[in-house]
Design a protein around this motif. Structure first.
Motif, PDB file in Angstrom:
ATOM      1  N   TYR A 299       0.805  -1.218   0.000  1.00  0.00           N
ATOM      2  CA  TYR A 299       0.000   0.000   0.000  1.00  0.00           C
ATOM      3  C   TYR A 299       0.843   1.275   0.000  1.00  0.00           C
ATOM      4  O   TYR A 299       0.294   2.378   0.104  1.00  0.00           O
ATOM      5  CB  TYR A 299      -0.931   0.012   1.211  1.00  0.00           C
ATOM      6  N   LEU A 300       2.160   1.138  -0.112  1.00  0.00           N
ATOM      7  CA  LEU A 300       3.040   2.309  -0.136  1.00  0.00           C
ATOM      8  C   LEU A 300       3.925   2.256  -1.380  1.00  0.00           C
ATOM      9  O   LEU A 300       4.160   1.186  -1.948  1.00  0.00           O
ATOM     10  CB  LEU A 300       3.912   2.350   1.121  1.00  0.00           C
ATOM     11  N   PRO A 301       4.449   3.402  -1.822  1.00  0.00           N
ATOM     12  CA  PRO A 301       5.294   3.432  -3.019  1.00  0.00           C
ATOM     13  C   PRO A 301       6.544   2.570  -2.863  1.00  0.00           C
ATOM     14  O   PRO A 301       7.191   2.575  -1.802  1.00  0.00           O
ATOM     15  CB  PRO A 301       5.659   4.920  -3.146  1.00  0.00           C
ATOM     16  N   ILE A 449      -5.647   1.744  -3.655  1.00  0.00           N
ATOM     17  CA  ILE A 449      -4.303   2.133  -3.221  1.00  0.00           C
ATOM     18  C   ILE A 449      -3.287   1.098  -3.697  1.00  0.00           C
ATOM     19  O   ILE A 449      -2.187   1.445  -4.170  1.00  0.00           O
ATOM     20  CB  ILE A 449      -4.258   2.308  -1.693  1.00  0.00           C
ATOM     21  N   GLU A 450      -3.630  -0.168  -3.572  1.00  0.00           N
ATOM     22  CA  GLU A 450      -2.728  -1.229  -4.018  1.00  0.00           C
ATOM     23  C   GLU A 450      -2.427  -1.094  -5.509  1.00  0.00           C
ATOM     24  O   GLU A 450      -1.269  -1.222  -5.936  1.00  0.00           O
ATOM     25  CB  GLU A 450      -3.351  -2.599  -3.731  1.00  0.00           C
ATOM     26  N   ILE A 451      -3.448  -0.826  -6.307  1.00  0.00           N
ATOM     27  CA  ILE A 451      -3.257  -0.651  -7.749  1.00  0.00           C
ATOM     28  C   ILE A 451      -2.347   0.546  -8.027  1.00  0.00           C
ATOM     29  O   ILE A 451      -1.494   0.495  -8.939  1.00  0.00           O
ATOM     30  CB  ILE A 451      -4.620  -0.472  -8.451  1.00  0.00           C
ATOM     31  N   ASN A 452      -2.511   1.606  -7.253  1.00  0.00           N
ATOM     32  CA  ASN A 452      -1.669   2.798  -7.452  1.00  0.00           C
ATOM     33  C   ASN A 452      -0.188   2.503  -7.254  1.00  0.00           C
ATOM     34  O   ASN A 452       0.659   3.208  -7.803  1.00  0.00           O
ATOM     35  CB  ASN A 452      -2.090   3.902  -6.481  1.00  0.00           C
ATOM     36  N   HIS A 453       0.118   1.465  -6.495  1.00  0.00           N
ATOM     37  CA  HIS A 453       1.523   1.193  -6.140  1.00  0.00           C
ATOM     38  C   HIS A 453       1.975  -0.197  -6.567  1.00  0.00           C
ATOM     39  O   HIS A 453       2.892  -0.761  -5.952  1.00  0.00           O
ATOM     40  CB  HIS A 453       1.719   1.392  -4.629  1.00  0.00           C
ATOM     41  N   LEU A 454       1.353  -0.715  -7.609  1.00  0.00           N
ATOM     42  CA  LEU A 454       1.794  -2.001  -8.148  1.00  0.00           C
ATOM     43  C   LEU A 454       3.262  -1.929  -8.540  1.00  0.00           C
ATOM     44  O   LEU A 454       3.711  -0.978  -9.198  1.00  0.00           O
ATOM     45  CB  LEU A 454       0.946  -2.413  -9.361  1.00  0.00           C
ATOM     46  N   ARG A 455       4.045  -2.918  -8.133  1.00  0.00           N
ATOM     47  CA  ARG A 455       5.463  -2.945  -8.484  1.00  0.00           C
ATOM     48  C   ARG A 455       5.612  -3.359  -9.940  1.00  0.00           C
ATOM     49  O   ARG A 455       4.990  -4.324 -10.385  1.00  0.00           O
ATOM     50  CB  ARG A 455       6.217  -3.931  -7.589  1.00  0.00           C
ATOM     51  N   LYS A 456       6.412  -2.631 -10.687  1.00  0.00           N
ATOM     52  CA  LYS A 456       6.594  -2.914 -12.119  1.00  0.00           C
ATOM     53  C   LYS A 456       7.910  -3.650 -12.343  1.00  0.00           C
ATOM     54  O   LYS A 456       8.850  -3.554 -11.588  1.00  0.00           O
ATOM     55  CB  LYS A 456       6.569  -1.602 -12.917  1.00  0.00           C
TER      56      LYS A 456
END
Length: 456
Positions: A299-301, A449-456
């Motif tokens: 949930y965080l960057p 929030i999780e979608i906003n910080h999906l690891r790429k």
């Protein structure tokens, strides 16, 4: 059916009900009022305009109740919610409030309904305004001003001016950090009292615990300064070798001095923000890579999580967090925490989020477990997150309990939190300022929030 008709004997026992503004009726709940340990079984809560208007016992003679906004609690337990009284709200960089709004939802989804942010920024004033007006959903927000520290404070006169500026800007609190000199601290204290703004924070080494308490610290963060005050008088602290918060010196502590320090803390009325989980995670001996894997990190960057890994790993490589040093220090902190609490020193629930591996909202549940492990009872733990924060902010007549006339801020959970602390990790619903958020809504916000910080 109008709500004027839903209460039995309302004209005789409860008086006439005048429905106006936004209303909410929650039925079939058990209420943990926090006005003592008694639980009110099988009750209803009627909310008008963000306040608890009536608390109604339900029995066989109670007529069916109805409302345009009716929630069947289905036997849930209701309690006043939790606090995070050592938070670090994100700054709205480049005008973007995304991280701030996400923090608000992370707190709400974990039943955290009041926060005290301890490293303020002008954008936090705007956030507080938006939350209080209802434009942005979130917990009650109290804001500290920017830090008083060795870099920001250059003289007693300049420190006094900083106090006046932060009061005029609308901050609720002053935050003290290391580096403040003793003469500067006395001037901060005098000026803060003259303009009526509380202050607290770390205990600068040049100030010391005795002077910090005497100056009027309303809160001591992290139980800072107590270890140093318990060291031999002739011991010279070398910060370059003593470790974070001087943890390597714990073997030198003279516990016979503790009763005197506790008595002074009680006399000054100072509160303690223990932040047990910060030390367990940041300065503990569990490796950084283990905490990176915790589910709530999603949930965080990603860059923030990596920064935390780098920070802790650096201390690990330097040998500062070896178990032989850290284990005795953490044991000392648990003992100190319980001694202060059992002596009557008021504790405010706090975890220092978002700081190293402490995710907003989620970290409060880590803090709760550590308080329980240290020996604090479930009821006293709940008090640190409800009654005591309200007392701290001099708002005990407005919120912190579930009573008629108080703010409609409370959380619904499936089990009695006085018996099961883990139930608070999964709120069934949250009522904030009289507005109801069900479990589905809270989960939807977490997923966003999780979608906003999906690891790429």
């Amino acid at each position: 059916m109008k709500l004027l008709k839903v209460y039995w004997f309302c004209m005789i026992l409860l008086g006439s009900l005048s429905v106006q503004g936004q209303e909410l009726l929650i039925t079939n709940v058990n209420i943990v009022t926090m006005d003592g340990e008694e639980v009110l079984s099988n009750h209803a809560i009627y909310v008008v305009d963000g306040k608890i208007d009536k608390i109604i016992p339900l029995n066989a003679q109670t007529p069916r109740m109805a409302s345009p906004n009716l929630v069947d609690g289905k036997g849930a337990y209701v309690f006043p919610g939790l606090a995070e009284f050592h938070a670090h709200l994100p700054v709205a960089n480049d005008g973007s409030t995304q991280l701030q709004q996400e923090s608000m939802w992370l707190y709400l989804a974990n039943g955290v309904l009041r926060i005290r942010s301890m490293l303020g920024h002008p954008t936090h004033i705007d956030l507080r305004s938006r939350v209080n007006s209802g434009e942005t959903d979130g917990p009650r927000v109290f804001i500290s001003g920017p830090s008083f520290n060795g870099n920001s404070v250059s003289s007693p006169d300049q420190a006094a001016e900083m106090v006046r500026e932060q009061k005029a800007a609308g901050f609720d609190h002053l935050k003290i950090h290391p580096g403040v000199e003793l003469d500067e601290m006395w001037e901060i204290s005098k000026t803060a009292k003259s303009v009526d703004i509380p202050f607290g924070g770390h205990v600068p080494l040049a100030v010391g615990l005795d002077n910090a308490l005497s100056s009027g610290f309303k809160s001591v963060e992290h139980m800072d300064g107590y270890l140093e005050a318990l060291l031999p008088n002739d011991l010279v602290i070398d910060p370059t070798t003593s470790g974070p918060f001087n943890l390597k010196l714990v073997g030198e502590v003279e516990l016979e001095k503790l009763p005197g320090l506790i008595e002074q803390t009680l006399q000054t009325g100072t509160y303690i923000a223990p932040t047990l989980t910060l030390f367990d995670r940041y300065f503990g001996y569990i490796p950084a890579e283990e905490f990176r894997k915790a589910p709530e990190m999603k949930y965080l960057p990603g860059p923030l999580i990596q920064q935390w890994v780098n920070t802790k790993s650096q201390l690990e490589r330097a040998g500062m967090l070896d178990e032989e040093y850290v284990a005795p220090y953490l044991a000392f902190r648990r003992k100190l925490f319980l001694a202060l609490h059992e002596s009557g020193v008021p504790m405010i629930m706090s975890s220092d989020s978002p700081q190293v591996f402490n995710v907003p909202g989620f970290s409060i549940h880590h803090e709760i477990k550590l308080m329980s492990d240290a020996g604090m009872s479930n009821y006293e733990i709940l008090k640190t997150g409800s009654v005591v924060p309200a007392q701290y902010m001099s708002k005990e007549s407005e919120w912190g309990m579930i009573k008629e006339g108080m703010a409609a801020d409370f959380v619904l959970v499936s089990k009695n939190p006085l018996e099961n602390l883990e139930t608070m990790q999964q709120p069934i619903g949250v009522v904030m300022r009289g507005k109801f958020f069900d479990q589905n809504r809270l989960q939807e916000e977490l997923e966003k929030i999780e979608i906003n910080h999906l690891r790429k």
